[in-house]
Design an enzyme around this catalytic site. Structure first.
Site, short mmCIF file in Angstrom:
data_model
loop_
_atom_site.label_atom_id
_atom_site.label_comp_id
_atom_site.label_asym_id
_atom_site.label_seq_id
_atom_site.Cartn_x
_atom_site.Cartn_y
_atom_site.Cartn_z
N TYR A 84 3.87 3.18 3.17
CA TYR A 84 3.09 2.14 3.83
C TYR A 84 3.97 0.94 4.18
O TYR A 84 3.54 -0.21 4.14
CB TYR A 84 1.87 1.73 2.97
N GLY A 122 -3.65 9.23 -4.51
CA GLY A 122 -4.03 7.98 -5.16
C GLY A 122 -3.28 7.58 -6.41
O GLY A 122 -3.49 6.49 -6.94
N TYR A 164 -2.46 -6.81 1.44
CA TYR A 164 -3.08 -6.48 0.15
C TYR A 164 -2.69 -7.48 -0.93
O TYR A 164 -3.00 -7.25 -2.10
CB TYR A 164 -2.62 -5.11 -0.34
N GLU A 187 -3.28 15.54 -2.53
CA GLU A 187 -2.84 14.80 -1.33
C GLU A 187 -2.06 13.55 -1.71
O GLU A 187 -2.43 12.44 -1.32
CB GLU A 187 -4.06 14.39 -0.50
N PRO A 188 -0.98 13.67 -2.45
CA PRO A 188 -0.25 12.46 -2.84
C PRO A 188 0.54 11.87 -1.68
O PRO A 188 1.12 12.60 -0.87
CB PRO A 188 0.71 12.95 -3.94
N GLY A 189 0.54 10.58 -1.56
CA GLY A 189 1.34 9.90 -0.54
C GLY A 189 2.32 8.96 -1.22
O GLY A 189 3.47 9.29 -1.45
N ARG A 190 1.80 7.82 -1.61
CA ARG A 190 2.60 6.76 -2.22
C ARG A 190 3.47 7.27 -3.38
O ARG A 190 4.64 6.93 -3.48
CB ARG A 190 1.66 5.68 -2.74
N CYS A 250 5.01 -16.79 12.93
CA CYS A 250 4.16 -17.98 12.96
C CYS A 250 2.81 -17.71 12.32
O CYS A 250 1.78 -17.69 13.01
CB CYS A 250 3.99 -18.43 14.39
N GLU A 251 2.80 -17.43 11.04
CA GLU A 251 1.59 -17.20 10.27
C GLU A 251 1.88 -17.61 8.84
O GLU A 251 2.93 -17.27 8.30
CB GLU A 251 1.24 -15.69 10.21
C1 LIG Z 1 -4.15 7.69 2.17
C2 LIG Z 1 -4.72 8.96 1.71
C3 LIG Z 1 -4.07 9.73 0.75
C4 LIG Z 1 -2.81 9.28 0.05
O1 LIG Z 1 -3.05 8.26 -0.84
P1 LIG Z 1 -1.88 7.73 -1.80
O2 LIG Z 1 -2.50 6.63 -2.54
O3 LIG Z 1 -0.78 7.29 -0.91
O4 LIG Z 1 -1.48 8.86 -2.67
C5 LIG Z 1 -4.62 10.97 0.42
N1 LIG Z 1 -5.77 11.40 0.99
C6 LIG Z 1 -6.44 10.66 1.91
C7 LIG Z 1 -7.68 11.20 2.50
C8 LIG Z 1 -5.94 9.42 2.29
O5 LIG Z 1 -6.61 8.70 3.20
#
Ligand SMILES: *Cc1c(COP(=O)(O)O)cnc(C)c1O
Length: 415
Positions: A370, A237, A315, A272-275, A341-342
């Site tokens: 994403y 997050g 978003y 759990e970092p993604g972004r 077409c939106e």
């Molecule tokens: C999407 C998600 C993440 C990653 O979130 P980011 O904002 O991309 O860091 C981590 N844990 C869970 C359960 C998620 O659904």
């Protein structure tokens, strides 16, 4: 990793115009060095407690991207059997895989239990019962943690806010204690942790710490009850900078606050970092198709659309857009829009932008997370190519879809 050199926009040491000429547009371009550096920043910031970092694969699940994370010793947070198979395919260590998501199917639970992943983040009592049943039926024990909903407002976009009372995610934290105690009687389960993920694109430390305080409190109570809580998974997050006035938390600040709050307690932290690991490590290249001057608005029509990058439409999010050749012409206000077409098909609204002409190459920044993964075939548009840059070399890591790909699996019924 992405910047101008002598008036030309580069990805590491490759001019993006070269990639666009070779691979075509639109396409996504990722930087190897960005991923490596950013992962190492996380690792260093948290070095005191050596957490298990599980990259959230849904942010960008190209096999080559996953492979880089795996080779850096990073684990994975997955949300489907597709992601499980992908990370196992590139040789991920199952002991560093956690499985999140509110709707795990039987197939998914069997596959992940057999793979002996680190743990499931279980999101409901029904799911817990189901995992128990399945584990017993295949004579395994499933390691689990409960994803609790700490009722925290992370002050982000409602679509990416997940730890608030009204959200579909997790088990309400004040009910979790009883649910955990019930687990003791379930032969198929081994309780190992506790988890929360409160949302995405978060810029403040307080929501993370408020959540962690609640998790530690619950973990301590459970430990007292004889449950062997080893892991506290604090989710992902961390926000990134899309727009210039956004101030992301530094990883060091984030880490120090977590370490301080943990205060030597015996729990292994899982992240759990993604972004924040990949978002600013990718761009999308697109070319100008047309200029269109209306009485109220001026439009730049480009060859990329909402099906390629849905974040602005979905978003209302901001992506910085620049020209690949530095362009110092006077700026005007434009909507930068795609061919779909939106009315929602835009990448930028009311944007100050220099004047551009047909075939000019544009760079959409912060598109590493994403981006491609949320793309689709709407308007029968093939999904675009993905390119990975390392130093002065680049590699196509996903071919642009062909017409054959587009109609794959479709049948013409002859009525
Ligand atoms: C999407 C998600 C993440 C990653 O979130 P980011 O904002 O991309 O860091 C981590 N844990 C869970 C359960 C998620 O659904």
């Amino acid at each position: 990793m992405f910047s101008y050199k002598n008036g030309e926009f580069y990805a590491e040491d490759v001019p993006v115009s070269e990639i666009a000429d070779q691979v075509g547009t639109p396409c996504y371009v990722y930087s190897y060095k960005f991923i490596e550096d950013t992962y190492n920043e996380y690792k260093e910031a948290f070095s005191k407690i050596e957490p298990i970092i599980c990259y959230s694969a849904k942010a960008n699940s190209n096999l080559s991207i996953l492979k880089v994370f795996s080779s850096l010793d990073c684990g994975f947070d997955i949300v489907s059997v597709g992601e499980l198979k992908k990370v196992l395919k590139i040789g991920a260590d199952p002991k560093k895989i956690v499985f999140s998501g509110v709707g795990k199917t039987k197939e998914e639970i069997i596959a992940a239990t057999r793979a002996e992943i680190l743990f499931f983040n279980v999101e409901s009592v029904d799911e817990l019962e189901f995992i128990n049943e399945i584990a017993i039926s295949i004579e395994k024990k499933a390691r689990i943690s409960l994803r609790v909903n700490p009722n925290i407002n992370p002050k982000t976009h409602p679509y990416i806010s997940t730890g608030f009372k009204k959200s579909k995610f997790g088990i309400e934290i004040n009910k979790a204690f009883e649910v955990y105690k019930d687990c003791v009687n379930k032969q198929g389960l081994q309780v190992v942790g506790i988890d929360a993920h409160i949302g995405s694109q978060i810029f403040e430390i307080t929501p993370f710490i408020d959540s962690l305080i609640k998790l530690i409190e619950l973990a301590d109570r459970l430990l007292n009850e004889g449950l062997n809580i080893q892991y506290i998974d604090i989710g992902g997050g961390l926000g990134i900078k899309y727009e210039n006035d956004e101030q992301p938390l530094s990883k060091t600040k984030f880490a120090n606050a977590i370490i301080k709050e943990l205060n030597g307690k015996p729990y292994k932290i899982v992240l759990e970092p993604g972004r924040s690991l990949i978002g600013n490590g990718g761009i999308m290249l697109t070319r100008v198709l047309y200029n269109k001057i209306g009485t109220e608005k001026k439009f730049i029509i480009i060859d990329a659309a909402m099906n390629d990058l849905i974040r602005p439409a979905f978003y209302d999010s901001y992506h910085e857009i620049v020209t690949a050749k530095q362009n110092n012409s006077n700026k005007d206000i434009f909507d930068i829009v795609g061919p779909i077409c939106e009315s929602g098909d835009f990448l930028a609204k009311d944007r100050q932008f220099p004047s551009v002409s047909k075939d000019d190459l544009l760079v959409v920044k912060s598109a590493g997370a994403y981006g491609f993964v949320m793309s689709c075939n709407y308007n029968s548009r093939p999904r675009v190519a993905e390119v990975f840059v390392k130093g002065d070399k680049y590699f196509t890591i996903k071919q642009r879809e062909s017409f054959e790909d587009l109609i794959k699996g479709e049948e013409v019924v002859d009525f």
